[in-house]
Design an enzyme around this catalytic site. Structure first.
Site, mmCIF file in Angstrom:
data_model
loop_
_atom_site.group_PDB
_atom_site.id
_atom_site.type_symbol
_atom_site.label_atom_id
_atom_site.label_comp_id
_atom_site.label_asym_id
_atom_site.label_seq_id
_atom_site.Cartn_x
_atom_site.Cartn_y
_atom_site.Cartn_z
ATOM 1 N N SER B 150 -5.472 2.997 -13.136
ATOM 2 C CA SER B 150 -4.517 3.501 -14.124
ATOM 3 C C SER B 150 -3.398 4.264 -13.430
ATOM 4 O O SER B 150 -3.601 4.869 -12.374
ATOM 5 C CB SER B 150 -5.251 4.441 -15.075
ATOM 6 O OG SER B 150 -4.336 5.199 -15.823
ATOM 7 N N TYR B 174 -10.770 12.214 -16.133
ATOM 8 C CA TYR B 174 -10.603 10.763 -16.311
ATOM 9 C C TYR B 174 -9.832 10.161 -15.134
ATOM 10 O O TYR B 174 -10.283 9.206 -14.499
ATOM 11 C CB TYR B 174 -9.884 10.459 -17.630
ATOM 12 C CG TYR B 174 -9.343 9.056 -17.707
ATOM 13 C CD1 TYR B 174 -10.214 7.962 -17.747
ATOM 14 C CD2 TYR B 174 -7.970 8.804 -17.690
ATOM 15 C CE1 TYR B 174 -9.717 6.663 -17.792
ATOM 16 C CE2 TYR B 174 -7.471 7.512 -17.734
ATOM 17 C CZ TYR B 174 -8.347 6.435 -17.790
ATOM 18 O OH TYR B 174 -7.855 5.163 -17.811
ATOM 19 N N LYS B 178 -10.869 7.469 -11.712
ATOM 20 C CA LYS B 178 -10.174 6.265 -11.234
ATOM 21 C C LYS B 178 -9.878 6.379 -9.736
ATOM 22 O O LYS B 178 -10.053 5.431 -8.977
ATOM 23 C CB LYS B 178 -8.876 6.046 -12.025
ATOM 24 C CG LYS B 178 -9.084 5.788 -13.523
ATOM 25 C CD LYS B 178 -9.662 4.400 -13.769
ATOM 26 C CE LYS B 178 -10.127 4.194 -15.182
ATOM 27 N NZ LYS B 178 -10.780 2.904 -15.414
HETATM 28 N N1 NAD Z 1 -5.477 1.184 -22.654
HETATM 29 C C1 NAD Z 1 -4.732 1.830 -21.775
HETATM 30 O O1 NAD Z 1 -3.671 2.366 -22.104
HETATM 31 C C2 NAD Z 1 -5.182 1.908 -20.331
HETATM 32 C C3 NAD Z 1 -4.269 2.380 -19.370
HETATM 33 C C4 NAD Z 1 -4.677 2.454 -18.050
HETATM 34 C C5 NAD Z 1 -5.972 2.065 -17.695
HETATM 35 N N2 NAD Z 1 -6.837 1.633 -18.654
HETATM 36 C C6 NAD Z 1 -8.187 1.249 -18.244
HETATM 37 O O2 NAD Z 1 -8.429 -0.054 -18.687
HETATM 38 C C7 NAD Z 1 -9.780 -0.223 -19.017
HETATM 39 C C8 NAD Z 1 -9.931 -0.787 -20.413
HETATM 40 O O3 NAD Z 1 -9.227 0.010 -21.333
HETATM 41 P P1 NAD Z 1 -9.184 -0.379 -22.862
HETATM 42 O O4 NAD Z 1 -7.924 0.225 -23.414
HETATM 43 O O5 NAD Z 1 -9.418 -1.810 -23.028
HETATM 44 O O6 NAD Z 1 -10.412 0.488 -23.395
HETATM 45 P P2 NAD Z 1 -11.551 0.044 -24.422
HETATM 46 O O7 NAD Z 1 -12.313 1.266 -24.748
HETATM 47 O O8 NAD Z 1 -10.975 -0.739 -25.525
HETATM 48 O O9 NAD Z 1 -12.457 -0.923 -23.521
HETATM 49 C C9 NAD Z 1 -13.417 -0.438 -22.631
HETATM 50 C C10 NAD Z 1 -14.697 -1.173 -22.929
HETATM 51 O O10 NAD Z 1 -15.696 -0.769 -22.012
HETATM 52 C C11 NAD Z 1 -16.902 -0.593 -22.711
HETATM 53 N N3 NAD Z 1 -17.746 0.347 -21.973
HETATM 54 C C12 NAD Z 1 -17.514 1.659 -21.708
HETATM 55 N N4 NAD Z 1 -18.543 2.178 -21.027
HETATM 56 C C13 NAD Z 1 -19.449 1.185 -20.837
HETATM 57 C C14 NAD Z 1 -20.720 1.114 -20.197
HETATM 58 N N5 NAD Z 1 -21.299 2.176 -19.625
HETATM 59 N N6 NAD Z 1 -21.380 -0.067 -20.195
HETATM 60 C C15 NAD Z 1 -20.827 -1.157 -20.771
HETATM 61 N N7 NAD Z 1 -19.636 -1.145 -21.391
HETATM 62 C C16 NAD Z 1 -18.948 0.019 -21.424
HETATM 63 C C17 NAD Z 1 -16.477 -0.088 -24.091
HETATM 64 O O11 NAD Z 1 -17.470 -0.312 -25.069
HETATM 65 C C18 NAD Z 1 -15.224 -0.893 -24.331
HETATM 66 O O12 NAD Z 1 -15.506 -2.113 -24.988
HETATM 67 C C19 NAD Z 1 -10.435 1.128 -18.827
HETATM 68 O O13 NAD Z 1 -11.005 1.158 -17.538
HETATM 69 C C20 NAD Z 1 -9.265 2.075 -18.890
HETATM 70 O O14 NAD Z 1 -9.523 3.253 -18.182
HETATM 71 C C21 NAD Z 1 -6.459 1.545 -19.960
#
Ligand code: NAD
Ligand code: NAD
Lengths: 382, 382
Positions: B150, B174, B178
């Site tokens: 991120s 958080y 990362k």
């Molecule tokens: N959405 C954003 O703006 C953004 C920005 C930068 C980075 N990210 C990163 O991208 C990734 C996905 O983000 P997102 O927006 O799709 O989030 P999200 O919450 O929609 O998706 C994450 C998924 O991981 C699953 N999960 C979490 N912990 C788990 C575990 N212990 N075992 C199995 N499954 C697990 C959740 O149930 C969820 O379905 C994350 O790593 C997040 O940090 C997101």
């Protein structure tokens, strides 16, 4: 328990059977204020060290010692692996919620070179295991920790002597595990300032042994650190008897690398002072109640010793005529790691008075009494 | 399987049911080159998203699709918690040694504010779970990873647009999870350069949804991010309908914070390019065979949009007359997070062509077709 005696305070020591752990337990028991619970999987140690520490504590008791004092000399030792949360939880369950006052978390893998080869193992053993331990502590309302960090968190420091404010920039996976654990502790104390208190102790170079010669450093295989290596050479446990000195063209007085050695018993006292600092009302934390109750301190003497000075001191202590040969620099070696110990002195009241001569003498005493470490008989026991 | 078809490559996607995960799976299936294995514990998602993605893939198939292609449209979905290594191991066991080609590791907890309150949970879920996953991958000879990092790893960056060479200095737990995972991946690839290859993708602000409106972002509770919040306001799912804008006195064109939004399907393509880069012979890694095969890339457009520009774009897309009120700055907000995307373009061939209008239109399409997210019926399914 006589009226002047407080109930013993239960402190859990992880890695208690190791070099530093056994001396920390010694120091805890010497106060007769603590009941030590030890947790170690003996990955790099033997339970014999714990037997000897407890024996030392018993030997220190007066003949008419109270039950309270006699209890303080016994260790509740658990063979238990910190990467297995179920095993750790069982130890806490034995004492129940609030039953353990605090944790001195010493256990870790510590070989820099090895950490570059098997980094995942280091991250699991040093970081994931610490996260588990903290979670289990929280479950059992045990929210005080003294954590074994290391000068290696500074990487190649920009200023010598090194103050705690130096940016952390560890270079090896081992060093990074220490930075990560410090980070996690800091975040935890910031998240729950009324609950958690923690102190990281950044050890410089612990050396020597208890003067009785009954506990000491007993590395498996060829020692990675200079002083134990010299002791093994002098006692005839190392085959090739020429010391390799890695570089004599560093910007130091004699060109060889400089480190800050402190006696392991002085280091151990730093843990007692830190436990005191975790108490309610301690001036370290309670003067600024809005801040996170987390601090990191250097534990060093604040005096650097070069490789050649160490060889010389060991020559005097052992009478052994060490041969050495200067070879090229070793990758990753930092010229000078000397602590600025002012903060620990000011806030904890910490000092490391023992000099190099004492460290070498105590090391040599341990080594000659135990040429094969804990594998031999306890030559000095009653 | 026709003669021109390569066998499907098994790729395990963690967090596959989430917002980004579902779009990454969509992109993987669209190529008909991969067989997707999904692992999610549905902490922040519903398995319905996976049903819909697979349906989209099936709908994309020609009537006379080969068995190979039909197979690529099915997901092998596992409800499984990454903090429970035994559950993860079972998924790998199903395919045996070498059975899974690589992992796209997306699962994580991602709420910055929450991470400051329950840091241990974040370190366990995001870091310890990643260490486990990597250990299990190693056991099963699966040594390629694309990792969801991120922009938050940069903390308050000294230079805008932000190049990958910027020092990492995350401010929240958080963000630190990362940085730690990136560190661990880097160390692992350095330890075993002939075995491991990994790419971290530093996402800037993914937005929008698949244009069909059948998959999209479905946050539980009040959305933490601006665009989904506006979409919820416009669709009437948020009670107080005045947007709070945190500060308009930042050093940005209109004084409000600036972020780098990119379409989630463009972001998803970045994962395909990264998987290609992990192949033997890729120019990303194999030009310098002595170095660790680990790289981190920014995925952004390289164009910043302010809060007020976003509100304006959403007004156009939705026709909704957003009310907003300027209140004080929020602690921890960084004025400008705009990527320098040059490295990803040069080495991966990555671009993010979709414009803000498209992102808002696709988001609004998803939101109007699914005012209650995945909880409602699939309005658009055949
Ligand atoms: N959405 C954003 O703006 C953004 C920005 C930068 C980075 N990210 C990163 O991208 C990734 C996905 O983000 P997102 O927006 O799709 O989030 P999200 O919450 O929609 O998706 C994450 C998924 O991981 C699953 N999960 C979490 N912990 C788990 C575990 N212990 N075992 C199995 N499954 C697990 C959740 O149930 C969820 O379905 C994350 O790593 C997040 O940090 C997101
Ligand atoms: N010795 C030094 O020069 C030095 C310098 C700086 C920091 N440190 C740190 O001090 C601590 C102690 O160092 P030491 O020299 O006493 O090392 P040591 O190896 O003698 O002691 C560590 C002990 O921890 C135990 N241990 C390791 N992993 C464990 C696990 N998963 N579960 C239970 N027990 C486990 C080992 O068996 C050993 O008894 C370590 O954290 C080390 O990183 C040491």
């Amino acid at each position: 328990m006589s009226s002047s005696e407080q109930p013993l305070r239960r402190v859990l020591v992880t890695g208690g059977a190791g070099y530093i752990g056994s001396h920390v337990i010694y120091a805890l028991q010497e106060t007769r204020r603590y009941k030590v619970i030890s947790v170690d999987n003996h990955h790099n140690s033997t339970p014999k060290s714990l037997v000897r520490v407890a024996q030392l504590a018993r030997d220190n008791l007066p003949a008419d010692a109270s039950e309270h004092d006699r209890d303080s000399a016994e260790i509740d030792a658990h063979q238990c692996d910190l990467t297995k949360p179920d095993e750790v939880r069982r130890v806490f369950e034995k004492y129940g919620k609030g039953g353990i006052w605090g944790v001195v978390h010493i256990a870790a893998y510590k070989a820099v070179g090895e950490s570059t080869e098997i980094p995942l193992t280091y991250y699991e053993n040093n970081v994931s295991a610490t996260v588990y331990l903290l979670q289990i502590m929280a479950e059992f309302d045990c929210t005080r920790m003294v954590y074994s960090s290391s000068a290696t968190v500074y990487g190649t420091p920009p200023v010598i002597p090194i103050p705690e404010t130096t940016r952390l920039q560890a270079e090896s996976p081992y060093g990074k595990t220490k930075v990560m654990c410090e980070t996690i502790l800091g975040d935890l104390c910031a998240a729950e300032p009324s609950r958690w208190r923690a102190i990281s102790l950044r050890y410089f170079n612990p050396a020597g042994a208890h003067p009785s010669g009954r506990i000491g450093e007993d590395p498996l295989g060829r020692p990675g650190n200079l002083l134990p290596l010299l002791a093994h050479m002098a006692v005839g446990r190392v085959k090739d008897s020429t010391l390799k000195v890695f570089g004599n063209d560093y910007p130091t007085p004699d060109g060889t690398c400089v480190r800050d050695y402190l006696h392991v018993l002085d280091l151990a006292k730093g843990h007692l002072l830190s436990l005191d600092a975790l108490e309610p009302g301690s001036k370290v934390f309670d003067n600024c109640p809005t801040e996170a109750r987390y601090k990191a301190y250097n534990l060093g003497k604040g005096r650097g010793m070069s490789v050649l000075q160490i060889v010389d001191a060991m020559r005097k202590a052992t009478g052994f005529d060490f041969k050495y040969e200067i070879i090229g620099r070793r990758r990753g070696d930092v010229p000078d790691l000397t602590a600025d110990p002012a903060l620990a002195e000011k806030e904890l009241g910490f000092t490391a008075p023992a000099d190099l001569e004492t460290m070498c003498r105590d090391l040599w005493n341990w080594q000659t009494k135990n040429p094969n470490g804990y594998d031999g008989p306890d030559a000095t026991s009653a």
